[in-house]
Write a protein that holds these residues in place. Structure first.
Motif, PDB file in Angstrom:
ATOM      1  N   LEU A 280      -0.492  -5.534   8.954  1.00 29.81           N
ATOM      2  CA  LEU A 280       0.419  -4.533   8.399  1.00 29.81           C
ATOM      3  C   LEU A 280       1.660  -5.183   7.805  1.00 29.81           C
ATOM      4  CD1 LEU A 280       0.109  -1.999  11.333  1.00 29.81           C
ATOM      5  CD2 LEU A 280      -0.697  -1.617   8.997  1.00 29.81           C
ATOM      6  N   GLY A 281       2.198  -6.176   8.507  1.00 25.82           N
ATOM      7  CA  GLY A 281       3.394  -6.845   8.023  1.00 25.82           C
ATOM      8  C   GLY A 281       3.125  -7.743   6.836  1.00 25.82           C
ATOM      9  N   MET A 282       1.989  -8.452   6.866  1.00 21.25           N
ATOM     10  CA  MET A 282       1.668  -9.391   5.778  1.00 21.25           C
ATOM     11  C   MET A 282       1.154  -8.682   4.531  1.00 21.25           C
ATOM     12  SD  MET A 282      -0.068 -12.701   7.657  1.00 21.25           S
ATOM     13  CE  MET A 282      -1.398 -11.776   8.467  1.00 21.25           C
ATOM     14  N   PHE A 283       0.404  -7.571   4.715  1.00 20.58           N
ATOM     15  CA  PHE A 283      -0.210  -6.886   3.583  1.00 20.58           C
ATOM     16  C   PHE A 283       0.086  -5.389   3.622  1.00 20.58           C
ATOM     17  CE2 PHE A 283      -3.200 -10.228   5.140  1.00 20.58           C
ATOM     18  CZ  PHE A 283      -2.874 -11.201   4.194  1.00 20.58           C
ATOM     19  N   PRO A 284       1.366  -5.005   3.566  1.00 16.81           N
ATOM     20  CA  PRO A 284       1.705  -3.584   3.669  1.00 16.81           C
ATOM     21  C   PRO A 284       1.023  -2.743   2.605  1.00 16.81           C
ATOM     22  CG  PRO A 284       3.587  -4.877   2.884  1.00 16.81           C
ATOM     23  CD  PRO A 284       2.556  -5.840   3.343  1.00 16.81           C
ATOM     24  N   ARG A 285       0.527  -1.583   3.028  1.00 16.72           N
ATOM     25  CA  ARG A 285      -0.117  -0.583   2.182  1.00 16.72           C
ATOM     26  C   ARG A 285      -1.473  -1.035   1.644  1.00 16.72           C
ATOM     27  NH1 ARG A 285       3.688   3.189   1.700  1.00 16.72           N
ATOM     28  NH2 ARG A 285       2.588   4.414   0.116  1.00 16.72           N
ATOM     29  N   ARG A 286      -1.887  -2.275   1.953  1.00 19.01           N
ATOM     30  CA  ARG A 286      -3.166  -2.797   1.485  1.00 19.01           C
ATOM     31  C   ARG A 286      -3.898  -3.551   2.591  1.00 19.01           C
ATOM     32  NH1 ARG A 286      -0.820  -0.274  -1.754  1.00 19.01           N
ATOM     33  NH2 ARG A 286      -0.567  -0.654  -3.995  1.00 19.01           N
ATOM     34  N   SER A 287      -3.597  -3.267   3.838  1.00 23.50           N
ATOM     35  CA  SER A 287      -4.186  -4.036   4.941  1.00 23.50           C
ATOM     36  C   SER A 287      -5.709  -3.958   4.926  1.00 23.50           C
ATOM     37  CB  SER A 287      -3.635  -3.543   6.284  1.00 23.50           C
ATOM     38  OG  SER A 287      -3.769  -2.142   6.410  1.00 23.50           O
ATOM     39  N   GLY A 288      -6.251  -2.766   4.711  1.00 23.99           N
ATOM     40  CA  GLY A 288      -7.703  -2.607   4.705  1.00 23.99           C
ATOM     41  C   GLY A 288      -8.368  -3.351   3.572  1.00 23.99           C
ATOM     42  N   GLU A 289      -7.826  -3.192   2.360  1.00 24.83           N
ATOM     43  CA  GLU A 289      -8.389  -3.878   1.203  1.00 24.83           C
ATOM     44  C   GLU A 289      -8.345  -5.388   1.372  1.00 24.83           C
ATOM     45  OE1 GLU A 289      -6.953   0.102  -0.315  1.00 24.83           O
ATOM     46  OE2 GLU A 289      -6.347  -1.372   1.162  1.00 24.83           O
ATOM     47  N   MET A 290      -7.237  -5.871   1.951  1.00 23.69           N
ATOM     48  CA  MET A 290      -7.077  -7.316   2.056  1.00 23.69           C
ATOM     49  C   MET A 290      -7.997  -7.913   3.111  1.00 23.69           C
ATOM     50  SD  MET A 290      -5.526  -9.564   0.434  1.00 23.69           S
ATOM     51  CE  MET A 290      -6.864 -10.720   0.617  1.00 23.69           C
ATOM     52  N   VAL A 291      -8.132  -7.229   4.245  1.00 20.27           N
ATOM     53  CA  VAL A 291      -9.034  -7.737   5.278  1.00 20.27           C
ATOM     54  C   VAL A 291     -10.470  -7.752   4.757  1.00 20.27           C
ATOM     55  CG1 VAL A 291     -10.036  -7.223   7.536  1.00 20.27           C
ATOM     56  CG2 VAL A 291      -7.572  -7.090   7.215  1.00 20.27           C
ATOM     57  N   ASP A 315      16.008  -4.998  -0.142  1.00 24.96           N
ATOM     58  CA  ASP A 315      14.884  -5.931  -0.154  1.00 24.96           C
ATOM     59  C   ASP A 315      13.556  -5.182  -0.033  1.00 24.96           C
ATOM     60  OD1 ASP A 315      16.629  -8.116  -0.257  1.00 24.96           O
ATOM     61  OD2 ASP A 315      16.660  -8.329   1.942  1.00 24.96           O
ATOM     62  N   ILE A 316      13.524  -4.209   0.867  1.00 16.73           N
ATOM     63  CA  ILE A 316      12.296  -3.452   1.100  1.00 16.73           C
ATOM     64  C   ILE A 316      11.893  -2.683  -0.159  1.00 16.73           C
ATOM     65  CG2 ILE A 316      11.301  -1.515   2.372  1.00 16.73           C
ATOM     66  CD1 ILE A 316      12.992  -2.400   4.774  1.00 16.73           C
ATOM     67  N   GLU A 317      12.844  -1.985  -0.739  1.00 20.36           N
ATOM     68  CA  GLU A 317      12.532  -1.205  -1.938  1.00 20.36           C
ATOM     69  C   GLU A 317      12.074  -2.095  -3.078  1.00 20.36           C
ATOM     70  OE1 GLU A 317      14.916   2.236  -2.939  1.00 20.36           O
ATOM     71  OE2 GLU A 317      16.096   1.966  -1.121  1.00 20.36           O
ATOM     72  N   THR A 318      12.705  -3.263  -3.216  1.00 21.54           N
ATOM     73  CA  THR A 318      12.311  -4.198  -4.265  1.00 21.54           C
ATOM     74  C   THR A 318      10.887  -4.700  -4.037  1.00 21.54           C
ATOM     75  OG1 THR A 318      14.602  -4.937  -4.578  1.00 21.54           O
ATOM     76  CG2 THR A 318      12.861  -6.401  -5.385  1.00 21.54           C
ATOM     77  N   SER A 319      10.555  -5.001  -2.780  1.00 24.06           N
ATOM     78  CA  SER A 319       9.225  -5.526  -2.471  1.00 24.06           C
ATOM     79  C   SER A 319       8.129  -4.487  -2.683  1.00 24.06           C
ATOM     80  CB  SER A 319       9.176  -6.031  -1.027  1.00 24.06           C
ATOM     81  OG  SER A 319       9.198  -4.962  -0.098  1.00 24.06           O
ATOM     82  N   LEU A 323       3.856  -2.166  -5.668  1.00 26.15           N
ATOM     83  CA  LEU A 323       2.830  -1.489  -4.871  1.00 26.15           C
ATOM     84  C   LEU A 323       2.848   0.019  -5.120  1.00 26.15           C
ATOM     85  CD1 LEU A 323       3.172  -3.296  -1.419  1.00 26.15           C
ATOM     86  CD2 LEU A 323       1.412  -3.651  -3.147  1.00 26.15           C
ATOM     87  N   LEU A 324       4.031   0.604  -5.071  1.00 23.50           N
ATOM     88  CA  LEU A 324       4.151   2.050  -5.270  1.00 23.50           C
ATOM     89  C   LEU A 324       3.778   2.441  -6.688  1.00 23.50           C
ATOM     90  CD1 LEU A 324       7.471   2.718  -3.313  1.00 23.50           C
ATOM     91  CD2 LEU A 324       5.130   3.100  -2.530  1.00 23.50           C
ATOM     92  N   SER A 325       4.112   1.576  -7.650  1.00 30.07           N
ATOM     93  CA  SER A 325       3.743   1.834  -9.038  1.00 30.07           C
ATOM     94  C   SER A 325       2.231   1.803  -9.216  1.00 30.07           C
ATOM     95  CB  SER A 325       4.394   0.794  -9.955  1.00 30.07           C
ATOM     96  OG  SER A 325       3.959   0.957 -11.300  1.00 30.07           O
TER      97      SER A 325
END
Length: 350
Positions: A280-291, A315-319, A323-325
């Motif tokens: 979750l921390g390394m691949f936020p919002r894409r954990s399933g796809e990445m694993v 920092d969070i919003e920039t990161s 992803l949100l786009s």
């Protein structure tokens, strides 16, 4: 490859350790949470029990409360303990800086779910402010009740306390807390019964399960059994090979491996003592796809864009901008870009 028909939701189960990780230095006012062992003393509730001769020598709230609940001569003390526990947890306020709960909520999307055993309202407070960053956030369900949640029994609607029911306009009623007795009746309260039904259905439809700071105490044997039964729904099918379990906990890995062995398939599990090193921390919002990309497709991952400890709100919003786009512009038939170098190279060529 379209992963839409393969990947399902990511369900996260939270215990007391998650709240401790969220406020390691205390809440906004310096108040701290605690695991069940020594909780009564840490919260300054010891005076309630000073005139009671307890049979148990345990310092664990679960053992102490269970004994009080079974003794007819302790009805007043039991009620007083319940009230003070409720009031204490209800008083906790999330710090202004980003907490682990903020990172956790923003690391998931609406297809995902967080189920928690915790009574404190910090997760609800974090959700409320994260909603200003993205409306695409996970569903929350509180298996033992929560001081930040309220419920309309007439229309089965729930939300934050002091909110009106969206159907009748009446103010939502606080939900009761389910205290640690050995034999819990999850059907006794309408809200808690609904929360369990939804949580178990969520787990059945998940391909990833993360257990964060949950110690599976002896008083929760029935709960663990229900969770295990739901997680095993894919047993014996091809989907079983895609299931992945992640554990975030400060306990030693060998102890965790033994405790959660019934939830893991083959070598499809991952242990870490730090949220930021989790999927979750390394691949936020894409954990399933990445694993899936790394374990099944054999693609090399790139976790440089994950959440980092000490990030500010800016920092969070920039990161999350890209992803949100991507979530708004990617066609439904296409997969969201993952954190693999393959997808990065592919996208750069377009």
């Amino acid at each position: 490859m379209n992963l839409g028909g393969i990947l399902k939701r990511h369900t996260v189960i939270l215990g007391a350790g998650a709240t401790i990780a969220a406020i390691p230095k205390g809440d906004k006012n310096g108040k701290k949470s605690s695991v069940m062992v020594g909780l009564i003393e840490k919260l300054g509730l010891g005076d309630l029990l000073e005139n009671i001769n307890l049979t148990t020598k345990s310092k664990n709230l679960e053992d102490i409360y269970s004994e009080l609940h079974e003794r007819k001569d302790c009805l007043n003390e039991t009620k007083a303990l319940e009230e003070q526990l409720y009031n204490y947890f209800n008083s906790l306020e999330i710090p202004d800086i980003p907490t682990i709960y903020d990172f956790l909520i923003l690391s998931l999307t609406t297809r995902d779910m967080i189920v928690t055993f915790n009574w404190d309202p910090l997760l609800v407070q974090a959700y409320n402010r994260c909603h200003k960053i993205s409306k695409d956030l996970p569903n929350l369900h509180f298996l033992h009740g929560n001081t930040g949640v309220a419920f309309c029994k007439v229309h089965d609607e729930y939300g934050m306390k002091n909110m009106p029911c969206p159907k009748c306009g009446e103010r939502l009623s606080p939900v009761p807390l389910l205290y640690p007795v050995k034999e819990k009746n999850y059907n006794q309260d309408q809200y808690i019964n609904n929360a369990w039904d939804t949580a178990l259905e969520s787990i059945k439809g998940s391909h990833m399960l993360t257990i964060f700071g949950y110690s599976a105490p002896s008083s929760d044997k029935e709960a663990v059994s229900l969770l295990k039964k739901a997680w095993e729904q894919m047993k014996g099918t091809t989907m079983e090979e895609l299931k992945e379990v992640s554990i975030i906990d400060i306990e030693p890995e060998d102890s965790l491996a033994k405790k959660w062995s019934n939830f893991t398939y083959s070598d499809h599990y991952y242990f870490t003592d730090n949220f930021f090193d989790s999927y979750l921390g390394m691949f936020p919002r894409r954990s399933g796809e990445m694993v899936f990309a790394t374990t099944v497709l054999g693609l090399q991952s790139n976790n440089n864009n994950g959440f980092k400890e000490g990030m500010t709100w800016r920092d969070i919003e920039t990161s999350l901008v890209k992803l949100l786009s991507d979530e708004k512009t990617t066609e439904k038939s296409e997969d969201y870009p993952t954190y693999s170098k393959y997808f990065e190279e592919k996208n750069n060529k377009i």
